[in-house]
Design a protein around this motif. Structure first.
Motif: not given
Length: 129
Positions: A33-41, A91
């Motif tokens: 989840c942290g990676l998804r928040r950072r990358l915001e695909e 998004h």
């Protein structure tokens, strides 16, 4: 860009130890989840067991609009039941023009098909010798 992932779901599975948030695999989910928040695909497709709590995904990744569906391979003609929860996250800023529900599309890919194990045994003995 689409991110497709099946996170570790043993802690929420009926076949698992039912540790839920206490399991080490939940830490892996939090990292994901942290990676998804950072990358915001723009799009995320997430697969997990059907008992995985949806509110954990929607709370941690609140920058996405989420649509959920429960599907299993047997609904598509495969001789196995493996019920899974599928989520599509769009998004909220990056996909403004793409607002439809996954549940509208699910019936388009569902078909009533009966098959047996013969589909997995295509070769005859002549191919072996």
């Amino acid at each position: 860009m689409v991110h497709l992932a099946g996170t570790v779901c043993v802690a929420h599975s009926s076949m698992g130890d039912n540790e839920r948030e206490q399991a080490i695999s939940f830490a892996h989910f939090l990292v994901w989840c942290g990676l998804r928040r950072r990358l915001e695909e723009p799009l995320i497709v997430h697969e997990c067991v059907d008992t995985f709590p949806r509110e954990q995904v929607t709370t941690l990744l609140d920058m996405y609009d989420w649509t959920w569906s429960i599907m299993s391979p047997h609904q598509h003609g495969f001789p196995i039941k493996r019920v899974r929860q599928w989520a599509v996250g769009r998004h909220k800023v990056k996909t403004l023009g793409f607002r439809t529900l996954l549940n509208i599309f699910t019936p388009m890919f569902t078909r009533a098909k009966q098959c047996d194990w013969d589909i997995f045994f295509w070769e005859n003995l002549g191919h072996w010798y």
